[in-house]
Design a protein around this motif. Structure first.
Motif, PDB file in Angstrom:
ATOM      1  N   ARG A 264      38.309  49.454  47.291  1.00  0.00           N
ATOM      2  CA  ARG A 264      38.946  49.618  45.979  1.00  0.00           C
ATOM      3  C   ARG A 264      38.289  48.749  44.903  1.00  0.00           C
ATOM      4  O   ARG A 264      38.904  47.840  44.353  1.00  0.00           O
ATOM      5  N   ASN A 265      37.028  49.024  44.654  1.00  0.00           N
ATOM      6  CA  ASN A 265      36.294  48.328  43.594  1.00  0.00           C
ATOM      7  C   ASN A 265      36.175  46.831  43.858  1.00  0.00           C
ATOM      8  O   ASN A 265      36.504  46.010  43.006  1.00  0.00           O
ATOM      9  N   PHE A 266      35.677  46.476  45.034  1.00  0.00           N
ATOM     10  CA  PHE A 266      35.414  45.080  45.382  1.00  0.00           C
ATOM     11  C   PHE A 266      36.657  44.215  45.163  1.00  0.00           C
ATOM     12  O   PHE A 266      36.580  43.121  44.613  1.00  0.00           O
ATOM     13  N   SER A 267      37.802  44.726  45.618  1.00  0.00           N
ATOM     14  CA  SER A 267      39.071  44.023  45.389  1.00  0.00           C
ATOM     15  C   SER A 267      39.284  42.852  46.337  1.00  0.00           C
ATOM     16  O   SER A 267      40.184  42.043  46.120  1.00  0.00           O
ATOM     17  N   GLY A 268      38.500  42.762  47.415  1.00  0.00           N
ATOM     18  CA  GLY A 268      38.707  41.724  48.408  1.00  0.00           C
ATOM     19  C   GLY A 268      39.701  42.110  49.486  1.00  0.00           C
ATOM     20  O   GLY A 268      39.956  41.344  50.417  1.00  0.00           O
ATOM     21  N   ARG A 269      40.262  43.306  49.395  1.00  0.00           N
ATOM     22  CA  ARG A 269      41.213  43.772  50.413  1.00  0.00           C
ATOM     23  C   ARG A 269      40.486  44.271  51.645  1.00  0.00           C
ATOM     24  O   ARG A 269      39.300  44.580  51.613  1.00  0.00           O
ATOM     25  N   LEU A 410      34.630  52.144  29.181  1.00  0.00           N
ATOM     26  CA  LEU A 410      36.022  52.385  29.561  1.00  0.00           C
ATOM     27  C   LEU A 410      36.889  51.138  29.412  1.00  0.00           C
ATOM     28  O   LEU A 410      38.094  51.188  29.661  1.00  0.00           O
ATOM     29  N   GLY A 411      36.273  50.010  29.045  1.00  0.00           N
ATOM     30  CA  GLY A 411      37.036  48.775  28.870  1.00  0.00           C
ATOM     31  C   GLY A 411      37.523  48.177  30.166  1.00  0.00           C
ATOM     32  O   GLY A 411      38.584  47.539  30.201  1.00  0.00           O
ATOM     33  N   VAL A 412      36.753  48.356  31.243  1.00  0.00           N
ATOM     34  CA  VAL A 412      37.152  47.843  32.555  1.00  0.00           C
ATOM     35  C   VAL A 412      36.514  46.468  32.779  1.00  0.00           C
ATOM     36  O   VAL A 412      35.283  46.342  32.837  1.00  0.00           O
ATOM     37  N   LYS A 413      37.352  45.453  32.906  1.00  0.00           N
ATOM     38  CA  LYS A 413      36.863  44.091  33.124  1.00  0.00           C
ATOM     39  C   LYS A 413      36.192  43.963  34.490  1.00  0.00           C
ATOM     40  O   LYS A 413      35.144  43.321  34.624  1.00  0.00           O
ATOM     41  N   ARG A 414      36.786  44.567  35.510  1.00  0.00           N
ATOM     42  CA  ARG A 414      36.283  44.419  36.881  1.00  0.00           C
ATOM     43  C   ARG A 414      35.175  45.458  37.134  1.00  0.00           C
ATOM     44  O   ARG A 414      35.385  46.461  37.808  1.00  0.00           O
ATOM     45  N   THR A 415      34.023  45.169  36.585  1.00  0.00           N
ATOM     46  CA  THR A 415      32.859  46.050  36.745  1.00  0.00           C
ATOM     47  C   THR A 415      31.797  45.303  37.549  1.00  0.00           C
ATOM     48  O   THR A 415      31.211  44.345  37.053  1.00  0.00           O
ATOM     49  N   PRO A 416      31.535  45.717  38.803  1.00  0.00           N
ATOM     50  CA  PRO A 416      30.660  44.958  39.702  1.00  0.00           C
ATOM     51  C   PRO A 416      29.176  45.241  39.477  1.00  0.00           C
ATOM     52  O   PRO A 416      28.568  46.063  40.164  1.00  0.00           O
ATOM     53  N   LYS A 429      32.662  37.956  47.961  1.00  0.00           N
ATOM     54  CA  LYS A 429      33.736  36.970  48.109  1.00  0.00           C
ATOM     55  C   LYS A 429      33.725  36.327  49.494  1.00  0.00           C
ATOM     56  O   LYS A 429      33.982  35.130  49.637  1.00  0.00           O
ATOM     57  N   ASN A 430      33.430  37.122  50.526  1.00  0.00           N
ATOM     58  CA  ASN A 430      33.386  36.595  51.888  1.00  0.00           C
ATOM     59  C   ASN A 430      31.978  36.587  52.477  1.00  0.00           C
ATOM     60  O   ASN A 430      31.803  36.274  53.657  1.00  0.00           O
ATOM     61  N   LEU A 431      30.995  36.937  51.664  1.00  0.00           N
ATOM     62  CA  LEU A 431      29.586  36.814  52.044  1.00  0.00           C
ATOM     63  C   LEU A 431      28.894  36.132  50.860  1.00  0.00           C
ATOM     64  O   LEU A 431      28.172  36.748  50.086  1.00  0.00           O
ATOM     65  N   LYS A 432      29.152  34.843  50.733  1.00  0.00           N
ATOM     66  CA  LYS A 432      28.824  34.144  49.487  1.00  0.00           C
ATOM     67  C   LYS A 432      27.331  34.049  49.231  1.00  0.00           C
ATOM     68  O   LYS A 432      26.890  34.009  48.083  1.00  0.00           O
ATOM     69  N   GLY A 433      26.542  34.027  50.291  1.00  0.00           N
ATOM     70  CA  GLY A 433      25.099  33.958  50.105  1.00  0.00           C
ATOM     71  C   GLY A 433      24.554  35.173  49.387  1.00  0.00           C
ATOM     72  O   GLY A 433      23.649  35.058  48.553  1.00  0.00           O
ATOM     73  N   ILE A 434      25.104  36.340  49.696  1.00  0.00           N
ATOM     74  CA  ILE A 434      24.595  37.544  49.020  1.00  0.00           C
ATOM     75  C   ILE A 434      25.032  37.555  47.558  1.00  0.00           C
ATOM     76  O   ILE A 434      24.369  38.170  46.715  1.00  0.00           O
ATOM     77  N   GLY A 435      26.104  36.867  47.241  1.00  0.00           N
ATOM     78  CA  GLY A 435      26.476  36.713  45.839  1.00  0.00           C
ATOM     79  C   GLY A 435      25.400  35.967  45.070  1.00  0.00           C
ATOM     80  O   GLY A 435      25.104  36.288  43.914  1.00  0.00           O
ATOM     81  N   VAL A 436      24.788  34.970  45.717  1.00  0.00           N
ATOM     82  CA  VAL A 436      23.680  34.236  45.096  1.00  0.00           C
ATOM     83  C   VAL A 436      22.490  35.175  44.892  1.00  0.00           C
ATOM     84  O   VAL A 436      21.843  35.167  43.839  1.00  0.00           O
ATOM     85  N   TYR A 543      34.794  37.858  36.398  1.00  0.00           N
ATOM     86  CA  TYR A 543      36.030  37.974  37.183  1.00  0.00           C
ATOM     87  C   TYR A 543      35.867  37.479  38.612  1.00  0.00           C
ATOM     88  O   TYR A 543      36.850  37.080  39.252  1.00  0.00           O
ATOM     89  N   PHE A 544      34.652  37.469  39.145  1.00  0.00           N
ATOM     90  CA  PHE A 544      34.459  36.923  40.488  1.00  0.00           C
ATOM     91  C   PHE A 544      34.798  35.436  40.516  1.00  0.00           C
ATOM     92  O   PHE A 544      35.409  34.947  41.470  1.00  0.00           O
ATOM     93  N   TYR A 545      34.377  34.709  39.481  1.00  0.00           N
ATOM     94  CA  TYR A 545      34.687  33.278  39.438  1.00  0.00           C
ATOM     95  C   TYR A 545      36.179  33.056  39.256  1.00  0.00           C
ATOM     96  O   TYR A 545      36.731  32.070  39.745  1.00  0.00           O
TER      97      TYR A 545
END
Length: 562
Positions: A264-269, A410-416, A429-436, A543-545
């Motif tokens: 669901r759009n990188f919701s972390g669920r 579309l004014g969507v803040k949560r755009t990955p 969020k749970n694979l923090k190295g790939i975030g880097v 929004y990730f931070y």
């Protein structure tokens, strides 16, 4: 061997030259970076006359190394505004190497509205051929017509109508060796739009009458190293066996378990268990091996891994042979979809139109996040895809602009997206190295630039910057040579350095191979800096931070301390 063709789309000239001596130790991504550094103004318009489309093979293309004939396409990206290289399997690179062609550089833009094919004839001659009859065709119909005209033994790298329209997510599709269909995508960065701006509909490569021989400096040394590598590749613990049996889609089980599968759009669920059961590796393997279908096929000639699988629907009709984990994850759970057939349909539609499935998967989820269509609504997804294919509605055209621009509209803040490019199929969020890696790679949010998935604690920030640095260097080296699956199946990447030494001569070892990766990254980063990128661009969306991603942008700059 090592011929370079320059094609000027304004004058129609086709010039052959020999590869510069200093270029011989670069291939694929590194060769793109070298040409872009030497020849392309970073401030240029991606769709303008100064940008160049670079099509090239790897350092060891034409040798016996499995997967060495991977093809790269590079240019300034219409999507990110930075340097871009997208690489792809299929049979085109193999055929180019058979003609002794290392690189084709497409320059300028036409002064008329005429479309052309770049055609490599069986005798190795390269020419521009009128292609107006093919305009308006998408990739499946185009390849069928080209097969009818030139035979089944050709390789095709083509754009669909997305590239003709200048969609910023337009891909170039290469023909798969086993199925001869356009299912292999040089997908990221909108390079299909660059081909479209130069009015190049396709590159068609005929099988050479006489295959060029690679000019080994010490073939015995190369063969000895290659033999050692093949033994490692065939070892039970190499990982190649699993790829052969199921391809990349079964990775879904692991990412779902670790909580790094985008939902669901990188919701972390986590994806609901009942939904996951419908599309997990067991269901996938049942489908792709039903009725005695072959378990793995090579997408390029000579591949020993053979990780491609043909996907058929319940009626036994072939849908695609190029469905990979990224598409499966982003067009599936990321959109709350648990229908394998629909995911395969999306993959087929994207390959046919010629667009990046990762951008499409992320964009569909952003549309759902905006409330434009319900989560997981299959018919609504089909309707939105239809609009993108037809290109007649605002929403359909926005999909072609990419996730970042769509989200902004579309004014969507949560755009990955990072640097204008949508994230791949791993939630940072749970694979923090790939975030880097997503944040700092010159390529934008690209998993192949340095995936940190592997043993270890991925939720703890400690050591993740160093992990990303090592992965980015290693993958940049790999991207000068071959397919990542072949590269990571080696117990020691130093074996590839031995092969380069045998092929080209010189003092090659593991350290010089890693230095090649560093040189590639330095060139790319310097090019992007000249294009206007700064440290402010090396960050995840805000929004990730705010959602507890705790590796700050200033800490990420340590990636470049090599």
């Amino acid at each position: 061997m090592f011929k370079v063709y320059r094609i000027n789309t304004r004058t129609g000239s086709v010039l052959c030259e020999q590869l510069k001596e200093e270029y011989k130790t670069y291939g694929n991504r590194g060769l793109v970076a070298k040409v872009m550094t030497d020849e392309v103004n970073p401030q240029c318009d991606p769709m303008g006359l100064e940008n160049k489309l670079v099509i090239c093979t790897g350092i060891l293309a034409g040798t016996a190394l499995t997967t060495a004939n991977r093809l790269s396409v590079g240019a300034k990206s219409p999507l990110t505004g930075g340097i871009k290289e997208a690489n792809v399997g299929g049979n085109v690179g193999f055929l180019l190497a058979g003609h002794g062609i290392k690189m084709i550089i497409v320059e300028d833009v036409p002064s008329d509205d005429k479309w052309r094919l770049i055609k490599v004839n069986a005798d190795g001659q390269v020419e521009l051929v009128p292609a107006d009859d093919y305009v308006g065709l998408n990739n499946y119909a185009l390849v069928k017509k080209l097969h009818e005209r030139y035979g089944e033994d050709i390789g095709v790298l083509s754009i669909g109508t997305a590239g003709e329209r200048g969609y910023r997510i337009a891909s170039l599709q290469a023909t798969d060796y086993s199925t001869k269909t356009p299912t292999r995508a040089a997908a990221r960065g909108g390079l299909g739009a660059v081909a479209g701006s130069k009015k190049i509909k396709a590159l068609v490569v005929q099988k050479p009458k006489v295959r060029a021989r690679f000019p080994y400096v010490d073939k015995g040394k190369f063969d000895q190293a290659n033999k050692k590598y093949v033994e490692a590749l065939k070892a039970p613990d190499s990982g190649a066996k699993g790829l052969h049996l199921g391809g990349t889609v079964p990775l879904l089980d692991l990412t779902a378990q670790l909580g790094i599968l985008p939902v669901r759009n990188f919701s972390g669920r986590f994806f609901a268990a009942d939904k996951l059961e419908k599309i997990n590796s067991k269901k996938w393997l049942e489908r792709v091996t039903a009725n005695g279908k072959k378990k793995g096929r090579p997408c390029q000639p000579g591949c020993l891994i053979q990780c491609a699988h043909v996907y058929c629907n319940d009626k036994g009709e072939v849908i695609t042979s190029g469905l990979e984990y990224e598409t499966y994850a982003l067009c599936g759970p990321n959109c709350d979809i648990d229908n394998m057939d629909l995911i395969a349909e999306i993959d087929r539609a994207c390959d046919d139109l010629g667009v990046d499935t990762m951008e499409v998967g992320c964009s569909l989820a952003v549309i759902m996040e905006a409330g434009k269509i319900p989560w997981g609504d299959e018919e609504a997804v089909r309707e939105v895809l239809r609009q993108m294919v037809e290109g007649k509605t605002e929403l359909g055209r926005l999909l072609g602009e990419g996730t970042a621009r769509l989200g902004q509209a579309l004014g969507v803040k949560r755009t990955p997206a990072v640097k204008g490019q949508a994230m791949a199929g791993y939630d940072p969020k749970n694979l923090k190295g790939i975030g880097v890696t997503y944040a700092t790679s010159p390529m934008g949010a690209d998993h192949t630039a340095g995936n940190t998935l592997g043993p270890g604690d991925h939720k703890n920030k400690a050591g993740q910057v160093a992990r990303s640095r090592e992965a980015q260097i290693l993958m940049a080296a790999c991207d000068n040579l071959m397919c990542v699956f072949g590269f990571t199946s080696a117990k020691d990447p130093g074996v590839f350095a031995e092969m380069i030494g045998g092929a080209l001569g010189g003092d090659w070892n593991k350290e010089t191979l890693l230095e090649l990766g560093k040189k590639t990254l330095k060139m790319e980063r310097a090019w992007n800096r000249a294009a206007g990128f700064t440290e402010k661009h090396d960050r995840l969306p805000q929004y990730f931070y705010e959602e507890d991603y705790d590796i700050m942008p200033e800490e990420m700059q340590e990636v470049f301390t090599f």
